[in-house]
Motif scaffolding. Structure first.
Motif, PDB file in Angstrom:
ATOM      1  N   ASN A  53       0.862  -1.183   0.000  1.00  0.00           N
ATOM      2  CA  ASN A  53       0.000   0.000   0.000  1.00  0.00           C
ATOM      3  C   ASN A  53       0.893   1.226   0.000  1.00  0.00           C
ATOM      4  N   ILE A  54       0.582   2.180  -0.884  1.00  0.00           N
ATOM      5  CA  ILE A  54       1.371   3.405  -0.980  1.00  0.00           C
ATOM      6  C   ILE A  54       0.417   4.587  -1.052  1.00  0.00           C
ATOM      7  N   ALA A  55       0.717   5.638  -0.289  1.00  0.00           N
ATOM      8  CA  ALA A  55      -0.025   6.898  -0.386  1.00  0.00           C
ATOM      9  C   ALA A  55       0.969   7.976  -0.787  1.00  0.00           C
ATOM     10  N   VAL A  56       0.676   8.679  -1.885  1.00  0.00           N
ATOM     11  CA  VAL A  56       1.548   9.718  -2.419  1.00  0.00           C
ATOM     12  C   VAL A  56       0.816  11.052  -2.329  1.00  0.00           C
ATOM     13  N   ASP A  58       1.766  15.306  -3.013  1.00  0.00           N
ATOM     14  CA  ASP A  58       2.751  16.279  -3.504  1.00  0.00           C
ATOM     15  C   ASP A  58       3.993  15.575  -4.055  1.00  0.00           C
ATOM     16  N   SER A  59       3.790  14.519  -4.807  1.00  0.00           N
ATOM     17  CA  SER A  59       4.857  13.730  -5.445  1.00  0.00           C
ATOM     18  C   SER A  59       5.820  13.076  -4.461  1.00  0.00           C
ATOM     19  N   GLU A  60       5.419  12.942  -3.214  1.00  0.00           N
ATOM     20  CA  GLU A  60       6.247  12.337  -2.171  1.00  0.00           C
ATOM     21  C   GLU A  60       5.501  11.154  -1.546  1.00  0.00           C
ATOM     22  N   VAL A  61       6.201  10.038  -1.333  1.00  0.00           N
ATOM     23  CA  VAL A  61       5.606   8.892  -0.655  1.00  0.00           C
ATOM     24  C   VAL A  61       5.424   9.273   0.816  1.00  0.00           C
ATOM     25  N   ARG A  62       4.176   9.374   1.260  1.00  0.00           N
ATOM     26  CA  ARG A  62       3.871   9.793   2.640  1.00  0.00           C
ATOM     27  C   ARG A  62       3.624   8.597   3.561  1.00  0.00           C
ATOM     28  N   LEU A  63       2.954   7.578   3.026  1.00  0.00           N
ATOM     29  CA  LEU A  63       2.649   6.369   3.793  1.00  0.00           C
ATOM     30  C   LEU A  63       2.933   5.164   2.914  1.00  0.00           C
ATOM     31  N   ALA A  64       3.396   4.086   3.549  1.00  0.00           N
ATOM     32  CA  ALA A  64       3.620   2.843   2.808  1.00  0.00           C
ATOM     33  C   ALA A  64       3.628   1.677   3.782  1.00  0.00           C
ATOM     34  N   ALA A  65       3.074   0.567   3.331  1.00  0.00           N
ATOM     35  CA  ALA A  65       3.069  -0.653   4.143  1.00  0.00           C
ATOM     36  C   ALA A  65       3.210  -1.847   3.211  1.00  0.00           C
ATOM     37  N   LEU A  66       4.187  -2.690   3.524  1.00  0.00           N
ATOM     38  CA  LEU A  66       4.436  -3.909   2.760  1.00  0.00           C
ATOM     39  C   LEU A  66       4.130  -5.097   3.666  1.00  0.00           C
ATOM     40  N   ASN A  67       3.146  -5.887   3.273  1.00  0.00           N
ATOM     41  CA  ASN A  67       2.759  -7.059   4.063  1.00  0.00           C
ATOM     42  C   ASN A  67       3.028  -8.295   3.215  1.00  0.00           C
ATOM     43  N   LEU A  68       4.054  -9.037   3.599  1.00  0.00           N
ATOM     44  CA  LEU A  68       4.423 -10.255   2.864  1.00  0.00           C
ATOM     45  C   LEU A  68       4.003 -11.515   3.610  1.00  0.00           C
ATOM     46  N   SER A  69       3.097 -11.361   4.555  1.00  0.00           N
ATOM     47  CA  SER A  69       2.600 -12.488   5.360  1.00  0.00           C
ATOM     48  C   SER A  69       3.732 -13.233   6.054  1.00  0.00           C
ATOM     49  N   LEU A  70       4.702 -12.476   6.560  1.00  0.00           N
ATOM     50  CA  LEU A  70       5.846 -13.067   7.243  1.00  0.00           C
ATOM     51  C   LEU A  70       5.857 -12.744   8.727  1.00  0.00           C
ATOM     52  N   GLY A  71       4.727 -12.330   9.266  1.00  0.00           N
ATOM     53  CA  GLY A  71       4.658 -12.082  10.696  1.00  0.00           C
ATOM     54  C   GLY A  71       4.761 -10.629  11.091  1.00  0.00           C
ATOM     55  N   LYS A  72       5.249  -9.771  10.167  1.00  0.00           N
ATOM     56  CA  LYS A  72       5.281  -8.352  10.489  1.00  0.00           C
ATOM     57  C   LYS A  72       5.002  -7.550   9.231  1.00  0.00           C
ATOM     58  N   VAL A  73       4.415  -6.384   9.444  1.00  0.00           N
ATOM     59  CA  VAL A  73       4.160  -5.474   8.332  1.00  0.00           C
ATOM     60  C   VAL A  73       5.303  -4.471   8.311  1.00  0.00           C
ATOM     61  N   ILE A  74       5.897  -4.302   7.153  1.00  0.00           N
ATOM     62  CA  ILE A  74       7.013  -3.380   6.996  1.00  0.00           C
ATOM     63  C   ILE A  74       6.436  -2.027   6.589  1.00  0.00           C
ATOM     64  N   ASN A  75       6.835  -0.971   7.309  1.00  0.00           N
ATOM     65  CA  ASN A  75       6.355   0.366   6.974  1.00  0.00           C
ATOM     66  C   ASN A  75       7.521   1.345   6.977  1.00  0.00           C
ATOM     67  N   LEU A  76       7.229   2.604   6.689  1.00  0.00           N
ATOM     68  CA  LEU A  76       8.297   3.605   6.595  1.00  0.00           C
ATOM     69  C   LEU A  76       8.998   3.831   7.930  1.00  0.00           C
TER      70      LEU A  76
END
Length: 94
Positions: A53-56, A58-76
């Motif tokens: 999931n990415i939220a952009v 003003d051309s800048e990545v403000r929020l991001a979350a990567l969930n690979l089902s490995l026990g933790k969600v990776i975020n900024l």
């Protein structure tokens, strides 16, 4: 073939960035509300699948979350490399 991600998810983004050719993603949804555009991708890498999931704004990545089902969600907040991965993905889609 790229290096597999450990089941703990440790270093996942760094591993993906070093093996970009093995990282696959499909845009599932894109929504714009005001100045913010949100993206939802299905992602696949070697031994892991999940969502990005990415939220952009003003051309800048403000929020991001990567969930690979490995026990933790990776975020900024817990992996600074995620912003690099988001830029890579967005460059390929736009």
């Amino acid at each position: 073939m790229g290096k597999t991600i450990p089941s703990s998810g440790a270093g996942a983004v760094r591993i993906i960035l070093k093996n970009k050719e093995a990282f696959k993603f499909d845009l599932r949804n894109k929504e714009t509300e005001g100045a913010r555009t949100s993206y939802l991708f299905d992602v696949f890498y070697e031994n892991a699948a999940g969502t990005l999931n990415i939220a952009v704004e003003d051309s800048e990545v403000r929020l991001a979350a990567l969930n690979l089902s490995l026990g933790k969600v990776i975020n900024l907040n817990n992996d600074a490399n995620l912003k690099k991965l988001c830029r890579y993905v967005l460059e390929k889609v736009e």
